[in-house]
Design a protein around this motif. Structure first.
Motif, short mmCIF file in Angstrom:
data_model
loop_
_atom_site.label_atom_id
_atom_site.label_comp_id
_atom_site.label_asym_id
_atom_site.label_seq_id
_atom_site.Cartn_x
_atom_site.Cartn_y
_atom_site.Cartn_z
N ILE A 1 -6.94 3.06 5.59
CA ILE A 1 -6.24 2.56 4.40
C ILE A 1 -6.20 3.68 3.38
CG2 ILE A 1 -6.97 0.18 4.86
CD1 ILE A 1 -8.95 0.43 2.52
N LYS B 1 -6.86 2.85 -7.08
CA LYS B 1 -7.15 1.43 -6.85
C LYS B 1 -6.78 1.07 -5.42
CE LYS B 1 -6.55 0.10 -11.60
NZ LYS B 1 -5.89 -0.67 -12.59
N LEU B 2 -7.41 0.01 -4.95
CA LEU B 2 -7.00 -0.60 -3.68
C LEU B 2 -5.80 -1.48 -4.00
CD1 LEU B 2 -10.43 -1.66 -2.22
CD2 LEU B 2 -8.87 0.01 -1.22
N ARG B 3 -4.70 -1.28 -3.30
CA ARG B 3 -3.49 -2.07 -3.50
C ARG B 3 -2.98 -2.50 -2.13
NH1 ARG B 3 0.85 0.71 -6.22
NH2 ARG B 3 1.56 -1.37 -6.65
N ALA C 1 -2.76 -5.20 -0.54
CA ALA C 1 -3.62 -6.15 0.19
C ALA C 1 -4.72 -5.46 1.00
CB ALA C 1 -2.80 -7.08 1.08
N PHE C 2 -4.98 -4.17 0.74
CA PHE C 2 -6.09 -3.49 1.40
C PHE C 2 -7.40 -4.03 0.87
CE2 PHE C 2 -3.33 0.54 1.94
CZ PHE C 2 -2.96 0.18 3.22
N THR C 3 -8.36 -4.22 1.75
CA THR C 3 -9.70 -4.67 1.36
C THR C 3 -10.73 -3.83 2.10
OG1 THR C 3 -9.77 -6.35 3.09
CG2 THR C 3 -8.95 -7.05 0.92
N ILE C 4 -11.92 -3.84 1.55
CA ILE C 4 -13.06 -3.17 2.17
C ILE C 4 -14.18 -4.19 2.23
CG2 ILE C 4 -14.77 -1.32 1.96
CD1 ILE C 4 -12.63 0.30 0.43
N ALA C 5 -14.69 -4.44 3.43
CA ALA C 5 -15.79 -5.40 3.58
C ALA C 5 -17.05 -4.85 2.93
CB ALA C 5 -16.04 -5.67 5.06
N PRO D 1 -13.12 2.86 -6.44
CA PRO D 1 -12.72 1.54 -5.93
C PRO D 1 -13.40 1.17 -4.61
CG PRO D 1 -10.92 3.10 -5.68
CD PRO D 1 -11.99 3.78 -6.48
N ALA E 1 -15.69 -2.26 -4.30
CA ALA E 1 -15.45 -3.27 -3.28
C ALA E 1 -16.68 -3.51 -2.41
CB ALA E 1 -14.27 -2.84 -2.40
#
Length: 194
Positions: free
Chosen positions: A89, A99-101, A103-107, A131, A135
């Motif tokens: 990502i 920023k994370l944009r 819909a990217f996520t980090i567990a 970021p 997260a």
């Protein structure tokens, strides 16, 4: 792959340029590595990123995720992740901050390697970490194709560089006369405005 092998990939793509360049860090340099001329060639990118992936895995094991600062590092981030067999990502600037944009996520607890293309001061890496940590990601290291600081960049985490070169860079108010005499180019994208 050693430093000379990496530089030969840049030379072969016409990406090792000489003149007067303003870097993303704002510093001035007589040499610029125009990495996009390398990354337009899938075969060159594959060789570089496969070697970088091997070096990352040898030193840190397999991460859970690769994160790349947009826009310059998206391609090597993706290709390095492909060789590691993990998702890729990227973070991008919004209101001047990474920023994370999209819909990217980090567990939470995910082991993350931040992949850069070419670093001089490590500033983009340090910004990209914010970021990731917010997260809940755990940054293992920064990995780059070329560290042009000669190993002096302060990234704040361990640095895995495929090539390390010592290219001089100067603040705008301390240019050597031979560099100041040349017209300056700003080939990077960091300060481009929408």
């Amino acid at each position: 792959m050693n430093t000379e092998d990496v530089l030969n990939e840049f030379r072969g793509a016409g990406a090792l340029r000489e003149g007067h360049f303003i870097l993303a860090s704002g510093r001035h340099s007589p040499m610029f590595l125009q990495k996009n001329l390398v990354f337009q060639h899938a075969d060159r990118t594959e060789r570089l990123c496969r070697a970088l992936a091997q070096k990352i895995e040898l030193e840190f094991g397999k991460p859970d995720l690769i994160v790349a600062p947009a826009v310059g590092a998206i391609i090597p981030g993706y290709e390095t992740a492909r060789w590691l067999g993990v998702p890729s990502i990227y973070v991008e600037r919004e209101d001047g901050q990474f920023k994370l944009r999209r819909a990217f996520t980090i567990a939470p607890g995910a082991k993350v390697v931040v992949v850069e293309d070419v670093i001089t001061t490590g500033g983009s890496f340090r910004e990209a970490v914010e970021p990731i940590q917010a997260a809940g990601g755990v940054v293992l290291c920064c990995a780059c194709i070329v560290d042009r600081s000669g190993g002096r960049a302060d990234v704040g985490w361990p640095l895995v560089a495929l090539a390390t070169v010592d290219v001089p860079s100067y603040p705008a108010d301390a240019l050597p006369p031979e560099l100041a005499a040349l017209p300056a180019e700003e080939p990077g994208s960091k300060r481009l405005r929408a």
